[in-house]
Design a protein around this motif. Structure first.
Motif: not given
Ligand code: CU
Length: 177
Positions: A59, A91-93, A147, A149, A152, A157
């Motif tokens: 993260l 998964p991450h954004s 992030c 998500v 996170h 993160m």
């Molecule tokens: Cu993430």
């Protein structure tokens, strides 16, 4: 036997520094290739890599969490975030939002600047996926790239984005202190 003993003894001596090296406490390093500056087009292009290292269970952005990396751009420059998810597990954004407390638990509508977010904010991009984001940093202030998500950002993160009316050039610095 004597030879074997001294050989094993040598291995034991050698193994001590190796085991120390397997538990590094060193700071993450900034790679000068992460930030590309085009002064004519007034564009800062930043390689934003989710889960670059194992830090914080993946993260992190570029190996930094909890705001320990700061990207600064002059006001009204164009910012390009070349986002890629390097994390094999999660998964991450990425979304640019105002620095608010408490940290948002998930996606914020709208982002701090129009289009300052990757696709699939909520579910994130899978390992190996990438997205490119382009926006104009037209409001000076302190922001974060986090992030979105769920959970996170709360887990650390996020890194910092500063839009400065006085700086002439984009910079990327370690802000861990
Ligand atoms: Cu993430």
């Amino acid at each position: 036997m004597t030879k074997l003993s001294s050989f094993l003894g040598g291995l034991l001596v050698l193994s001590a520094p190796v085991s120390v090296a397997q538990n590094p406490t060193t700071q993450s390093q900034i790679d000068c290739n992460w930030l590309t500056v085009d002064t004519t087009a007034k564009t800062a292009t930043f390689q934003l890599t989710a889960g670059l290292t194992q830090l914080n269970g993946g993260l992190n952005f570029n190996g930094f969490n909890d705001g320990k990396l700061t990207l600064t751009v002059p006001t009204n420059w164009t910012v390009v975030l070349r986002f890629a998810n390097h994390d094999a597990n999660l998964p991450h954004s990425a979304e640019v939002v105002d620095t608010t407390k408490p940290m948002p638990a998930g996606p914020v509508e709208p982002p701090a600047f129009p289009r300052a977010m990757t696709v699939r904010l909520m579910q994130g991009l899978a390992s190996g996926e990438a997205d490119s984001v382009r926006f104009v940093a037209n409001k000076p202030g302190s922001y974060m790239i986090f992030c979105a998500v769920p959970g996170h950002g709360l887990a650390g993160m996020w890194i910092r984005l500063k839009v400065s009316p006085t700086e002439k050039r984009p910079t990327l610095v370690n802000s861990s202190t």
